[in-house]
Design a protein around this motif. Sequence first.
Motif, mmCIF file in Angstrom:
data_model
loop_
_atom_site.group_PDB
_atom_site.id
_atom_site.type_symbol
_atom_site.label_atom_id
_atom_site.label_comp_id
_atom_site.label_asym_id
_atom_site.label_seq_id
_atom_site.Cartn_x
_atom_site.Cartn_y
_atom_site.Cartn_z
ATOM 1 N N GLU A 132 -9.372 49.413 7.741
ATOM 2 C CA GLU A 132 -9.209 49.568 9.183
ATOM 3 C C GLU A 132 -7.836 49.084 9.647
ATOM 4 O O GLU A 132 -7.737 48.263 10.552
ATOM 5 C CB GLU A 132 -10.304 48.797 9.928
ATOM 6 N N SER A 188 -7.042 49.487 13.538
ATOM 7 C CA SER A 188 -8.098 49.442 14.557
ATOM 8 C C SER A 188 -7.814 48.414 15.653
ATOM 9 O O SER A 188 -8.448 48.442 16.694
ATOM 10 C CB SER A 188 -9.452 49.185 13.916
ATOM 11 N N THR A 235 -12.082 53.284 7.759
ATOM 12 C CA THR A 235 -11.771 53.386 9.178
ATOM 13 C C THR A 235 -13.028 53.564 10.017
ATOM 14 O O THR A 235 -14.078 53.983 9.527
ATOM 15 C CB THR A 235 -10.790 54.549 9.445
ATOM 16 N N ASP A 248 -12.473 55.149 12.876
ATOM 17 C CA ASP A 248 -11.972 56.186 13.750
ATOM 18 C C ASP A 248 -12.113 57.529 13.022
ATOM 19 O O ASP A 248 -11.382 57.810 12.076
ATOM 20 C CB ASP A 248 -10.503 55.848 14.042
ATOM 21 N N GLU A 261 -9.070 59.615 12.856
ATOM 22 C CA GLU A 261 -8.096 59.069 11.909
ATOM 23 C C GLU A 261 -8.442 59.511 10.488
ATOM 24 O O GLU A 261 -7.564 59.908 9.712
ATOM 25 C CB GLU A 261 -8.094 57.539 11.994
#
Lengths: 263, 300
Positions: free
Chosen positions: A164, A167, A196, A198, A201
Amino acid sequence: MAIRLQFERVTKSFPPQRRGGEGVTAIVDVDVRVADREVVALIGPSGCGKSTLLNLASGLDRPSRGRVYVDGSEVTGPNSHVAFMLQRDLLLPWRSILDNVTFGQEIQHVERERRREIALKLLAKYHLGDFVDHYPHQLSGGMRQRAALARTMAMNPDVLLLDEPFSALDAQTKMVLQQDLARTLWEEKKTAFLITHDLLEAIALADRVLVMSRRPGRIVREIAVDLPERNNPMVRRQRPEIGKLMAELMSLLDIGQGDRLDG
Amino acid sequence: MAESTPTAAVPTVTPPAGAAAHEAERLAAPPSFWRAYRVPIWSAIVLVLFVAGWEWGFRALGVPKYFIPTLSEIGSEFVRAYERMDLVNHTAVTSFEVLLGFALGSILGMTMGYILGMSPTAEVVLSPYILALQIAPKVAFAPLFVLWFGFSVEAKMSVAILVAVLVVFFPIMINVLGAVRAVDPAMINLARTFNATRWQIFWKIEFPASMPALFSGLRIGSTLAVIGVTVGELVGGINRGLGFLLLSGETMGAPLVFLAIIVLTVIGIVAYCAVIFAERRVLHYMPRRDFGGMNAQGGK
Ligand SMILES: Nc1ncnc2c1ncn2[C@@H]1O[C@H](COP(=O)(O)OP(=O)(O)O)[C@@H](O)[C@H]1O
Ligand SMILES: [Mg+2]
Protein backbone atom coordinates in the motif's frame (compact mmCIF):
# COMPACT_ATOMS: atom_id res chain seq x y z
CA MET A 1 9.60 -17.09 -18.58
CA ALA A 2 11.61 -17.15 -15.40
CA ILE A 3 9.71 -17.06 -12.13
CA ARG A 4 11.02 -14.34 -9.85
CA LEU A 5 8.74 -14.74 -6.86
CA GLN A 6 6.84 -17.81 -5.89
CA PHE A 7 4.62 -18.76 -2.97
CA GLU A 8 4.12 -22.52 -2.83
CA ARG A 9 1.13 -23.63 -0.74
CA VAL A 10 2.05 -21.12 1.93
CA THR A 11 0.18 -21.10 5.23
CA LYS A 12 0.97 -18.76 8.06
CA SER A 13 -0.46 -19.06 11.55
CA PHE A 14 0.43 -16.86 14.49
CA PRO A 15 0.53 -18.40 17.95
CA PRO A 16 -1.88 -17.02 20.57
CA GLN A 17 -0.73 -13.67 21.93
CA ARG A 18 -1.83 -14.52 25.44
CA ARG A 19 -2.11 -17.82 27.23
CA GLY A 20 -5.61 -19.20 26.70
CA GLY A 21 -6.08 -16.90 23.70
CA GLU A 22 -6.62 -18.11 20.19
CA GLY A 23 -3.99 -18.28 17.51
CA VAL A 24 -4.63 -16.57 14.20
CA THR A 25 -4.33 -18.25 10.84
CA ALA A 26 -3.60 -15.35 8.52
CA ILE A 27 -3.23 -17.08 5.17
CA VAL A 28 -3.94 -20.58 3.93
CA ASP A 29 -2.45 -22.45 0.99
CA VAL A 30 -1.44 -19.45 -1.02
CA ASP A 31 0.01 -20.31 -4.42
CA VAL A 32 1.34 -17.37 -6.38
CA ARG A 33 3.89 -17.09 -9.14
CA VAL A 34 5.19 -13.79 -10.35
CA ALA A 35 7.18 -13.95 -13.57
CA ASP A 36 10.14 -11.80 -14.50
CA ARG A 37 9.15 -8.18 -15.21
CA GLU A 38 5.60 -8.85 -14.20
CA VAL A 39 3.66 -6.52 -11.94
CA VAL A 40 1.08 -8.36 -9.87
CA ALA A 41 -1.36 -6.54 -7.65
CA LEU A 42 -3.01 -8.10 -4.61
CA ILE A 43 -6.26 -6.80 -3.21
CA GLY A 44 -8.42 -8.07 -0.39
CA PRO A 45 -10.26 -7.00 2.73
CA SER A 46 -8.06 -5.55 5.44
CA GLY A 47 -6.73 -8.03 7.94
CA CYS A 48 -6.83 -10.87 5.41
CA GLY A 49 -3.09 -11.44 5.49
CA LYS A 50 -1.70 -9.35 2.65
CA SER A 51 1.09 -7.77 4.68
CA THR A 52 1.84 -11.14 6.20
CA LEU A 53 2.46 -12.45 2.70
CA LEU A 54 4.95 -9.67 2.02
CA ASN A 55 6.77 -10.29 5.29
CA LEU A 56 7.24 -13.88 4.18
CA ALA A 57 8.60 -12.79 0.81
CA SER A 58 11.02 -10.33 2.38
CA GLY A 59 12.32 -12.94 4.78
CA LEU A 60 11.28 -11.06 7.89
CA ASP A 61 9.07 -13.98 8.86
CA ARG A 62 8.91 -17.67 7.99
CA PRO A 63 5.85 -19.56 6.74
CA SER A 64 4.20 -22.13 9.00
CA ARG A 65 3.80 -24.43 6.04
CA GLY A 66 4.86 -24.22 2.41
CA ARG A 67 7.76 -22.39 0.84
CA VAL A 68 8.61 -19.02 -0.60
CA TYR A 69 11.11 -18.70 -3.43
CA VAL A 70 12.79 -15.65 -4.82
CA ASP A 71 14.81 -16.10 -7.99
CA GLY A 72 14.54 -19.84 -7.58
CA SER A 73 16.08 -20.08 -4.12
CA GLU A 74 14.07 -20.53 -0.98
CA VAL A 75 13.72 -17.47 1.22
CA THR A 76 15.14 -18.21 4.63
CA GLY A 77 15.89 -14.67 5.75
CA PRO A 78 16.32 -11.16 4.46
CA ASN A 79 18.11 -11.13 1.13
CA SER A 80 19.23 -8.59 -1.37
CA HIS A 81 17.01 -9.86 -4.19
CA VAL A 82 13.97 -8.14 -2.77
CA ALA A 83 13.27 -4.69 -1.39
CA PHE A 84 10.37 -3.36 0.53
CA MET A 85 8.31 -0.24 0.39
CA LEU A 86 5.52 0.41 2.85
CA GLN A 87 2.68 2.81 3.36
CA ARG A 88 4.81 4.67 5.89
CA ASP A 89 7.96 6.08 4.37
CA LEU A 90 10.06 5.10 7.41
CA LEU A 91 12.66 7.71 6.61
CA LEU A 92 15.07 8.12 9.49
CA PRO A 93 14.50 11.63 10.86
CA TRP A 94 18.16 12.15 11.80
CA ARG A 95 19.43 11.46 8.31
CA SER A 96 19.33 13.82 5.38
CA ILE A 97 17.34 12.68 2.36
CA LEU A 98 20.56 11.66 0.64
CA ASP A 99 21.71 9.63 3.63
CA ASN A 100 18.30 8.02 3.87
CA VAL A 101 18.50 6.88 0.27
CA THR A 102 21.99 5.43 0.81
CA PHE A 103 20.93 3.75 4.05
CA GLY A 104 20.49 0.25 2.63
CA GLN A 105 23.74 0.33 0.70
CA GLU A 106 25.54 1.70 3.73
CA ILE A 107 24.39 -1.33 5.69
CA GLN A 108 25.70 -3.54 2.93
CA HIS A 109 29.05 -1.72 2.95
CA VAL A 110 28.80 -0.33 -0.55
CA GLU A 111 31.62 2.13 -1.00
CA ARG A 112 30.74 5.69 -0.04
CA GLU A 113 31.32 7.42 -3.35
CA ARG A 114 29.52 4.71 -5.24
CA ARG A 115 26.39 4.84 -3.10
CA ARG A 116 26.31 8.63 -3.22
CA GLU A 117 26.47 8.53 -6.96
CA ILE A 118 23.59 6.04 -7.21
CA ALA A 119 21.49 7.96 -4.73
CA LEU A 120 22.02 11.33 -6.37
CA LYS A 121 21.02 9.92 -9.72
CA LEU A 122 17.84 8.44 -8.28
CA LEU A 123 16.97 11.59 -6.35
CA ALA A 124 17.31 13.64 -9.49
CA LYS A 125 15.09 11.20 -11.32
CA TYR A 126 12.40 11.49 -8.65
CA HIS A 127 12.50 15.29 -8.68
CA LEU A 128 14.26 15.52 -5.33
CA GLY A 129 17.54 16.89 -6.62
CA ASP A 130 17.10 20.13 -4.73
CA PHE A 131 16.33 18.38 -1.47
CA VAL A 132 19.26 16.02 -0.97
CA ASP A 133 20.47 17.86 2.12
CA HIS A 134 17.02 18.41 3.59
CA TYR A 135 15.73 16.42 6.51
CA PRO A 136 12.56 14.33 6.24
CA HIS A 137 10.43 16.66 8.35
CA GLN A 138 11.08 19.43 5.85
CA LEU A 139 9.44 17.48 3.01
CA SER A 140 5.82 16.88 2.08
CA GLY A 141 4.28 13.43 2.31
CA GLY A 142 4.59 12.87 -1.42
CA MET A 143 8.24 13.89 -1.48
CA ARG A 144 8.99 11.66 1.45
CA GLN A 145 7.36 8.72 -0.24
CA ARG A 146 9.40 9.45 -3.35
CA ALA A 147 12.54 9.41 -1.23
CA ALA A 148 11.41 6.05 0.11
CA LEU A 149 10.98 4.83 -3.46
CA ALA A 150 14.51 6.05 -4.24
CA ARG A 151 15.82 4.20 -1.20
CA THR A 152 14.10 1.03 -2.41
CA MET A 153 15.42 1.40 -5.95
CA ALA A 154 18.94 2.16 -4.69
CA MET A 155 19.17 -1.46 -3.55
CA ASN A 156 18.65 -2.49 -7.17
CA PRO A 157 16.37 -5.36 -6.15
CA ASP A 158 15.05 -7.90 -8.63
CA VAL A 159 11.68 -7.91 -6.93
CA LEU A 160 9.92 -4.95 -5.35
CA LEU A 161 7.48 -5.67 -2.57
CA LEU A 162 5.08 -2.76 -2.24
CA ASP A 163 2.63 -2.67 0.64
CA GLU A 164 0.00 0.00 0.00
CA PRO A 165 2.79 2.41 -0.86
CA PHE A 166 0.57 5.35 -1.76
CA SER A 167 -2.44 4.89 0.46
CA ALA A 168 -1.45 7.71 2.81
CA LEU A 169 -1.20 10.29 0.02
CA ASP A 170 -3.78 12.67 -1.36
CA ALA A 171 -5.37 11.76 -4.68
CA GLN A 172 -3.28 13.99 -6.92
CA THR A 173 0.08 13.23 -5.32
CA LYS A 174 -0.85 9.60 -5.54
CA MET A 175 -1.37 9.75 -9.31
CA VAL A 176 1.98 11.45 -9.82
CA LEU A 177 3.76 8.84 -7.75
CA GLN A 178 1.95 6.00 -9.46
CA GLN A 179 3.20 7.41 -12.71
CA ASP A 180 6.79 7.55 -11.39
CA LEU A 181 6.58 4.02 -10.06
CA ALA A 182 5.01 2.55 -13.19
CA ARG A 183 7.61 4.16 -15.40
CA THR A 184 10.45 2.98 -13.18
CA LEU A 185 9.17 -0.59 -13.08
CA TRP A 186 8.87 -0.60 -16.84
CA GLU A 187 12.17 1.05 -17.66
CA GLU A 188 14.21 -0.85 -15.10
CA LYS A 189 12.48 -4.10 -16.08
CA LYS A 190 11.57 -4.83 -12.47
CA THR A 191 9.26 -7.43 -11.05
CA ALA A 192 6.79 -6.15 -8.50
CA PHE A 193 4.23 -7.45 -6.07
CA LEU A 194 1.90 -4.62 -5.17
CA ILE A 195 -0.57 -4.71 -2.33
CA THR A 196 -3.22 -2.06 -2.55
CA HIS A 197 -6.64 -1.03 -1.34
CA ASP A 198 -7.20 1.04 -4.40
CA LEU A 199 -8.84 -1.04 -7.13
CA LEU A 200 -8.10 1.54 -9.78
CA GLU A 201 -4.45 1.60 -8.75
CA ALA A 202 -4.32 -2.18 -9.12
CA ILE A 203 -5.79 -2.03 -12.62
CA ALA A 204 -3.72 0.95 -13.70
CA LEU A 205 -0.37 -0.45 -12.58
CA ALA A 206 -0.56 -4.23 -12.79
CA ASP A 207 -0.50 -6.99 -15.37
CA ARG A 208 -2.60 -9.23 -13.15
CA VAL A 209 -4.76 -8.64 -10.10
CA LEU A 210 -5.11 -11.28 -7.41
CA VAL A 211 -8.08 -11.15 -5.06
CA MET A 212 -7.80 -12.50 -1.57
CA SER A 213 -10.65 -13.71 0.62
CA ARG A 214 -11.45 -12.61 4.13
CA ARG A 215 -9.21 -14.18 6.79
CA PRO A 216 -7.91 -16.81 6.63
CA GLY A 217 -6.75 -15.36 3.35
CA ARG A 218 -6.74 -17.43 0.19
CA ILE A 219 -6.34 -16.30 -3.35
CA VAL A 220 -9.89 -16.60 -4.64
CA ARG A 221 -9.56 -15.06 -8.05
CA GLU A 222 -7.07 -13.91 -10.58
CA ILE A 223 -7.84 -11.30 -13.20
CA ALA A 224 -5.60 -10.54 -16.13
CA VAL A 225 -5.65 -6.84 -16.89
CA ASP A 226 -4.50 -7.19 -20.49
CA LEU A 227 -4.30 -3.50 -21.25
CA PRO A 228 -1.46 -1.67 -22.96
CA GLU A 229 0.56 1.18 -21.46
CA ARG A 230 1.52 -0.37 -18.18
CA ASN A 231 4.22 2.28 -18.04
CA ASN A 232 1.65 5.05 -18.23
CA PRO A 233 -1.16 4.65 -15.70
CA MET A 234 -2.45 8.18 -16.37
CA VAL A 235 -3.39 7.09 -19.85
CA ARG A 236 -4.34 3.57 -18.91
CA ARG A 237 -6.85 4.66 -16.32
CA GLN A 238 -8.80 6.52 -18.99
CA ARG A 239 -9.38 3.46 -21.14
CA PRO A 240 -12.94 2.29 -21.64
CA GLU A 241 -12.17 -1.27 -20.42
CA ILE A 242 -11.48 0.08 -16.92
CA GLY A 243 -15.16 0.26 -15.95
CA LYS A 244 -15.79 -3.41 -16.57
CA LEU A 245 -12.68 -4.47 -14.66
CA MET A 246 -13.62 -2.24 -11.76
CA ALA A 247 -17.11 -3.72 -11.66
CA GLU A 248 -15.68 -7.21 -11.65
CA LEU A 249 -13.32 -6.47 -8.78
CA MET A 250 -16.02 -4.70 -6.80
CA SER A 251 -18.35 -7.63 -7.04
CA LEU A 252 -15.55 -9.99 -6.00
CA LEU A 253 -14.94 -7.88 -2.93
CA ASP A 254 -18.68 -7.64 -2.14
CA ILE A 255 -18.51 -3.88 -2.47
CA GLY A 256 -21.91 -2.36 -3.09
CA GLN A 257 -23.72 -5.59 -2.25
CA GLY A 258 -25.50 -5.20 1.05
CA ASP A 259 -23.11 -2.38 1.75
CA ARG A 260 -20.59 -4.38 3.68
CA LEU A 261 -18.03 -1.98 4.95
CA ASP A 262 -15.52 -4.33 6.41
CA GLY A 263 -13.53 -4.55 3.17
CA MET B 1 -10.73 55.44 13.62
CA ALA B 2 -9.74 58.91 12.47
CA GLU B 3 -6.45 58.96 14.32
CA SER B 4 -3.58 56.82 13.30
CA THR B 5 -0.76 55.84 15.61
CA PRO B 6 2.74 55.75 14.15
CA THR B 7 3.04 51.98 14.48
CA ALA B 8 -0.41 51.10 13.18
CA ALA B 9 -0.10 52.58 9.71
CA VAL B 10 -3.14 50.72 8.45
CA PRO B 11 -5.46 52.27 5.90
CA THR B 12 -8.66 52.74 7.79
CA VAL B 13 -11.05 52.39 4.88
CA THR B 14 -13.52 49.66 5.64
CA PRO B 15 -13.66 47.50 2.54
CA PRO B 16 -17.11 46.56 1.24
CA ALA B 17 -16.10 42.89 1.29
CA GLY B 18 -16.82 43.07 4.99
CA ALA B 19 -15.50 41.45 8.11
CA ALA B 20 -13.34 38.76 6.56
CA ALA B 21 -11.27 41.16 4.48
CA HIS B 22 -11.00 43.46 7.44
CA GLU B 23 -9.71 40.63 9.58
CA ALA B 24 -7.14 39.69 6.93
CA GLU B 25 -5.97 43.29 6.83
CA ARG B 26 -5.65 43.43 10.58
CA LEU B 27 -3.58 40.22 10.60
CA ALA B 28 -1.30 41.56 7.90
CA ALA B 29 -0.72 44.84 9.72
CA PRO B 30 2.53 45.29 11.66
CA PRO B 31 1.93 44.61 15.35
CA SER B 32 1.55 47.58 17.64
CA PHE B 33 4.45 48.60 19.87
CA TRP B 34 2.85 46.98 22.89
CA ARG B 35 2.14 43.71 21.07
CA ALA B 36 5.65 43.46 19.69
CA TYR B 37 7.47 44.20 22.95
CA ARG B 38 5.02 42.73 25.45
CA VAL B 39 7.40 40.04 26.68
CA PRO B 40 10.52 42.18 27.29
CA ILE B 41 8.41 44.88 28.94
CA TRP B 42 6.84 42.43 31.34
CA SER B 43 10.23 40.85 32.00
CA ALA B 44 11.68 44.23 32.94
CA ILE B 45 8.76 45.01 35.22
CA VAL B 46 9.02 41.68 37.00
CA LEU B 47 12.79 42.05 37.39
CA VAL B 48 12.46 45.48 38.95
CA LEU B 49 9.72 44.26 41.31
CA PHE B 50 11.81 41.27 42.27
CA VAL B 51 14.97 43.26 43.03
CA ALA B 52 13.09 46.00 44.88
CA GLY B 53 11.00 43.46 46.78
CA TRP B 54 14.07 41.62 47.94
CA GLU B 55 16.05 44.76 48.76
CA TRP B 56 13.34 46.56 50.70
CA GLY B 57 10.32 44.26 50.94
CA PHE B 58 11.62 41.87 53.60
CA ARG B 59 12.75 44.79 55.79
CA ALA B 60 9.40 46.46 55.35
CA LEU B 61 7.71 43.26 56.50
CA GLY B 62 9.98 43.18 59.55
CA VAL B 63 12.03 40.12 58.59
CA PRO B 64 15.33 40.45 60.50
CA LYS B 65 18.42 40.83 58.30
CA TYR B 66 20.17 37.83 59.84
CA PHE B 67 17.28 35.72 58.49
CA ILE B 68 17.24 37.04 54.97
CA PRO B 69 19.94 39.47 53.89
CA THR B 70 19.33 42.19 51.34
CA LEU B 71 20.67 41.87 47.83
CA SER B 72 23.24 44.56 48.50
CA GLU B 73 24.50 42.66 51.53
CA ILE B 74 24.87 39.55 49.42
CA GLY B 75 26.73 41.72 46.93
CA SER B 76 29.23 42.93 49.49
CA GLU B 77 29.56 39.38 50.81
CA PHE B 78 30.49 38.39 47.29
CA VAL B 79 33.30 40.95 47.23
CA ARG B 80 34.48 39.90 50.67
CA ALA B 81 34.42 36.18 49.82
CA TYR B 82 36.21 36.86 46.58
CA GLU B 83 38.96 38.82 48.28
CA ARG B 84 39.43 36.99 51.58
CA MET B 85 37.79 33.55 51.38
CA ASP B 86 39.15 32.23 48.14
CA LEU B 87 35.69 32.06 46.54
CA VAL B 88 37.17 31.25 43.14
CA ASN B 89 38.90 28.18 44.47
CA HIS B 90 35.79 26.90 46.24
CA THR B 91 33.79 27.45 43.09
CA ALA B 92 36.39 25.59 41.05
CA VAL B 93 36.36 22.63 43.42
CA THR B 94 32.58 22.34 43.33
CA SER B 95 32.41 22.86 39.56
CA PHE B 96 34.95 20.10 39.10
CA GLU B 97 32.87 17.74 41.23
CA VAL B 98 29.70 18.62 39.34
CA LEU B 99 31.39 18.08 36.00
CA LEU B 100 32.94 14.78 36.96
CA GLY B 101 29.82 13.50 38.73
CA PHE B 102 27.64 14.48 35.80
CA ALA B 103 29.99 12.93 33.23
CA LEU B 104 30.43 9.64 35.08
CA GLY B 105 26.76 9.40 35.99
CA SER B 106 25.76 10.05 32.39
CA ILE B 107 28.16 7.50 30.96
CA LEU B 108 27.04 4.85 33.42
CA GLY B 109 23.37 5.71 32.93
CA MET B 110 23.68 5.52 29.15
CA THR B 111 25.59 2.26 29.28
CA MET B 112 23.05 0.59 31.53
CA GLY B 113 20.16 2.11 29.60
CA TYR B 114 21.38 0.75 26.28
CA ILE B 115 22.25 -2.66 27.69
CA LEU B 116 18.88 -3.07 29.36
CA GLY B 117 17.13 -1.57 26.34
CA MET B 118 18.63 -4.20 24.09
CA SER B 119 17.92 -7.06 26.44
CA PRO B 120 14.21 -7.29 27.31
CA THR B 121 14.86 -10.25 29.61
CA ALA B 122 17.38 -8.33 31.69
CA GLU B 123 14.99 -5.43 31.92
CA VAL B 124 12.09 -7.56 33.14
CA VAL B 125 14.27 -9.39 35.65
CA LEU B 126 15.86 -6.22 36.98
CA SER B 127 12.83 -3.94 36.86
CA PRO B 128 11.81 -4.31 40.54
CA TYR B 129 15.30 -3.32 41.65
CA ILE B 130 15.45 -0.46 39.19
CA LEU B 131 12.12 0.79 40.46
CA ALA B 132 13.19 0.52 44.09
CA LEU B 133 16.44 2.35 43.42
CA GLN B 134 14.61 4.96 41.41
CA ILE B 135 12.32 5.71 44.32
CA ALA B 136 14.97 5.48 47.05
CA PRO B 137 16.36 8.88 48.07
CA LYS B 138 19.81 8.49 46.52
CA VAL B 139 21.37 11.37 48.44
CA ALA B 140 20.76 9.37 51.63
CA PHE B 141 23.64 7.13 50.62
CA ALA B 142 26.05 9.98 51.30
CA PRO B 143 26.94 8.94 54.89
CA LEU B 144 27.81 5.50 53.55
CA PHE B 145 30.27 6.99 51.10
CA VAL B 146 31.85 9.03 53.90
CA LEU B 147 32.34 5.77 55.73
CA TRP B 148 33.97 4.21 52.67
CA PHE B 149 36.29 6.98 51.68
CA GLY B 150 37.57 8.51 54.91
CA PHE B 151 38.46 12.06 55.76
CA SER B 152 41.07 13.51 53.43
CA VAL B 153 40.05 16.37 51.13
CA GLU B 154 40.18 14.05 48.13
CA ALA B 155 38.03 11.54 50.00
CA LYS B 156 35.40 14.18 50.67
CA MET B 157 35.44 15.34 47.10
CA SER B 158 34.96 11.73 46.08
CA VAL B 159 31.91 11.52 48.33
CA ALA B 160 30.38 14.55 46.62
CA ILE B 161 31.18 13.16 43.18
CA LEU B 162 29.75 9.76 43.99
CA VAL B 163 26.48 11.18 45.29
CA ALA B 164 26.20 13.17 42.06
CA VAL B 165 26.92 10.05 39.99
CA LEU B 166 24.16 8.22 41.79
CA VAL B 167 21.50 10.89 41.33
CA VAL B 168 22.46 11.58 37.71
CA PHE B 169 22.51 7.91 36.77
CA PHE B 170 18.82 7.09 37.09
CA PRO B 171 16.97 9.64 35.00
CA ILE B 172 19.44 9.07 32.19
CA MET B 173 19.22 5.31 32.36
CA ILE B 174 15.42 5.40 32.50
CA ASN B 175 15.15 7.78 29.57
CA VAL B 176 17.56 5.83 27.40
CA LEU B 177 15.91 2.54 28.28
CA GLY B 178 12.47 3.89 27.44
CA ALA B 179 13.68 5.33 24.16
CA VAL B 180 15.32 2.12 22.99
CA ARG B 181 12.13 0.27 23.91
CA ALA B 182 10.03 2.73 21.98
CA VAL B 183 11.95 2.56 18.69
CA ASP B 184 9.49 1.95 15.86
CA PRO B 185 9.68 -1.80 15.11
CA ALA B 186 8.94 -1.02 11.46
CA MET B 187 12.20 0.92 11.26
CA ILE B 188 14.07 -2.02 12.68
CA ASN B 189 12.36 -4.32 10.20
CA LEU B 190 13.39 -1.99 7.41
CA ALA B 191 17.01 -2.32 8.49
CA ARG B 192 16.56 -6.07 8.77
CA THR B 193 15.33 -6.32 5.18
CA PHE B 194 18.66 -4.74 4.23
CA ASN B 195 20.31 -7.57 6.15
CA ALA B 196 21.56 -5.37 8.98
CA THR B 197 23.43 -7.01 11.83
CA ARG B 198 22.31 -6.53 15.43
CA TRP B 199 25.17 -4.12 15.88
CA GLN B 200 24.20 -2.07 12.83
CA ILE B 201 20.62 -1.90 14.05
CA PHE B 202 21.92 -0.49 17.32
CA TRP B 203 24.28 2.07 15.82
CA LYS B 204 22.19 3.17 12.91
CA ILE B 205 18.68 3.01 14.37
CA GLU B 206 18.35 2.53 18.10
CA PHE B 207 21.17 4.79 19.18
CA PRO B 208 20.24 7.83 17.07
CA ALA B 209 16.55 7.27 17.77
CA SER B 210 17.26 7.54 21.49
CA MET B 211 18.99 10.93 21.23
CA PRO B 212 16.01 13.16 22.07
CA ALA B 213 15.20 11.13 25.18
CA LEU B 214 18.87 10.95 26.13
CA PHE B 215 19.06 14.72 26.04
CA SER B 216 15.97 15.14 28.20
CA GLY B 217 17.72 12.84 30.65
CA LEU B 218 20.92 14.87 30.44
CA ARG B 219 19.02 18.06 31.11
CA ILE B 220 17.52 16.63 34.27
CA GLY B 221 20.88 15.10 35.18
CA SER B 222 22.72 18.40 34.82
CA THR B 223 20.55 20.01 37.48
CA LEU B 224 20.53 16.96 39.72
CA ALA B 225 24.33 16.83 39.63
CA VAL B 226 24.50 20.14 41.50
CA ILE B 227 22.09 18.86 44.13
CA GLY B 228 24.07 15.65 44.53
CA VAL B 229 27.36 17.47 44.93
CA THR B 230 25.89 19.92 47.44
CA VAL B 231 24.47 17.15 49.60
CA GLY B 232 27.70 15.19 49.31
CA GLU B 233 29.75 18.18 50.43
CA LEU B 234 27.44 18.99 53.33
CA VAL B 235 27.22 15.43 54.62
CA GLY B 236 30.94 14.88 54.17
CA GLY B 237 31.67 18.09 56.09
CA ILE B 238 34.06 19.14 53.36
CA ASN B 239 36.53 21.98 53.99
CA ARG B 240 36.68 23.06 50.38
CA GLY B 241 34.01 23.91 47.88
CA LEU B 242 30.77 25.82 48.09
CA GLY B 243 29.45 23.25 50.57
CA PHE B 244 32.17 24.45 52.92
CA LEU B 245 30.92 28.03 52.50
CA LEU B 246 27.38 26.84 53.24
CA LEU B 247 28.56 25.15 56.43
CA SER B 248 30.59 28.22 57.38
CA GLY B 249 27.45 30.27 56.89
CA GLU B 250 25.98 28.51 59.91
CA THR B 251 28.28 30.66 62.00
CA MET B 252 29.23 33.44 59.61
CA GLY B 253 25.74 34.52 58.66
CA ALA B 254 23.03 34.39 56.09
CA PRO B 255 24.75 36.43 53.34
CA LEU B 256 27.37 33.71 52.90
CA VAL B 257 24.67 31.03 52.67
CA PHE B 258 22.83 32.99 50.01
CA LEU B 259 26.03 33.71 48.16
CA ALA B 260 26.90 30.00 48.04
CA ILE B 261 23.37 29.12 46.89
CA ILE B 262 23.57 31.67 44.11
CA VAL B 263 26.94 30.39 42.90
CA LEU B 264 25.65 26.81 43.02
CA THR B 265 22.64 27.89 40.99
CA VAL B 266 24.89 29.54 38.44
CA ILE B 267 26.93 26.34 38.13
CA GLY B 268 23.69 24.44 37.54
CA ILE B 269 22.55 26.93 34.92
CA VAL B 270 25.88 26.73 33.11
CA ALA B 271 25.68 22.93 33.09
CA TYR B 272 22.09 23.02 31.88
CA CYS B 273 22.93 25.47 29.12
CA ALA B 274 25.89 23.35 28.05
CA VAL B 275 23.53 20.41 27.63
CA ILE B 276 21.12 22.54 25.61
CA PHE B 277 23.98 23.76 23.46
CA ALA B 278 25.06 20.18 22.74
CA GLU B 279 21.45 19.17 22.20
CA ARG B 280 20.94 21.83 19.57
CA ARG B 281 23.96 20.64 17.68
CA VAL B 282 23.13 16.96 17.90
CA LEU B 283 19.37 17.26 17.30
CA HIS B 284 19.71 19.84 14.53
CA TYR B 285 17.58 17.62 12.30
CA MET B 286 14.52 18.01 14.49
CA PRO B 287 11.82 20.53 13.80
CA ARG B 288 12.73 23.47 16.05
CA ARG B 289 11.12 23.25 19.40
CA ASP B 290 11.18 25.56 22.35
CA PHE B 291 14.43 24.97 24.18
CA GLY B 292 13.93 27.80 26.62
CA GLY B 293 11.60 27.04 29.49
CA MET B 294 12.17 24.69 32.35
CA ASN B 295 8.96 22.91 31.38
CA ALA B 296 10.88 21.45 28.45
CA GLN B 297 12.83 19.55 31.09
CA GLY B 298 9.87 17.25 31.76
CA GLY B 299 11.66 14.01 30.86
CA LYS B 300 9.84 10.71 30.73
N1 LIG C 1 3.00 -10.80 14.34
C1 LIG C 1 1.70 -11.15 14.42
N2 LIG C 1 1.25 -11.83 15.50
C2 LIG C 1 -0.04 -12.19 15.57
N3 LIG C 1 -0.97 -11.94 14.65
C3 LIG C 1 -0.59 -11.25 13.55
C4 LIG C 1 0.76 -10.83 13.38
N4 LIG C 1 0.85 -10.18 12.20
C5 LIG C 1 -0.39 -10.20 11.67
N5 LIG C 1 -1.26 -10.84 12.48
C6 LIG C 1 -2.67 -11.09 12.20
O1 LIG C 1 -2.76 -11.65 10.93
C7 LIG C 1 -3.87 -11.12 10.23
C8 LIG C 1 -3.43 -10.56 8.89
O2 LIG C 1 -2.67 -9.38 9.10
P1 LIG C 1 -2.07 -8.54 7.90
O3 LIG C 1 -1.25 -9.43 7.05
O4 LIG C 1 -1.39 -7.37 8.47
O5 LIG C 1 -3.38 -8.08 7.12
P2 LIG C 1 -3.54 -7.07 5.91
O6 LIG C 1 -2.19 -6.56 5.53
O7 LIG C 1 -4.19 -7.87 4.83
O8 LIG C 1 -4.44 -5.98 6.37
C9 LIG C 1 -4.50 -10.07 11.12
O9 LIG C 1 -5.63 -10.62 11.74
C10 LIG C 1 -3.44 -9.79 12.15
O10 LIG C 1 -4.04 -9.49 13.37
MG1 LIG D 1 -1.47 -4.57 5.61
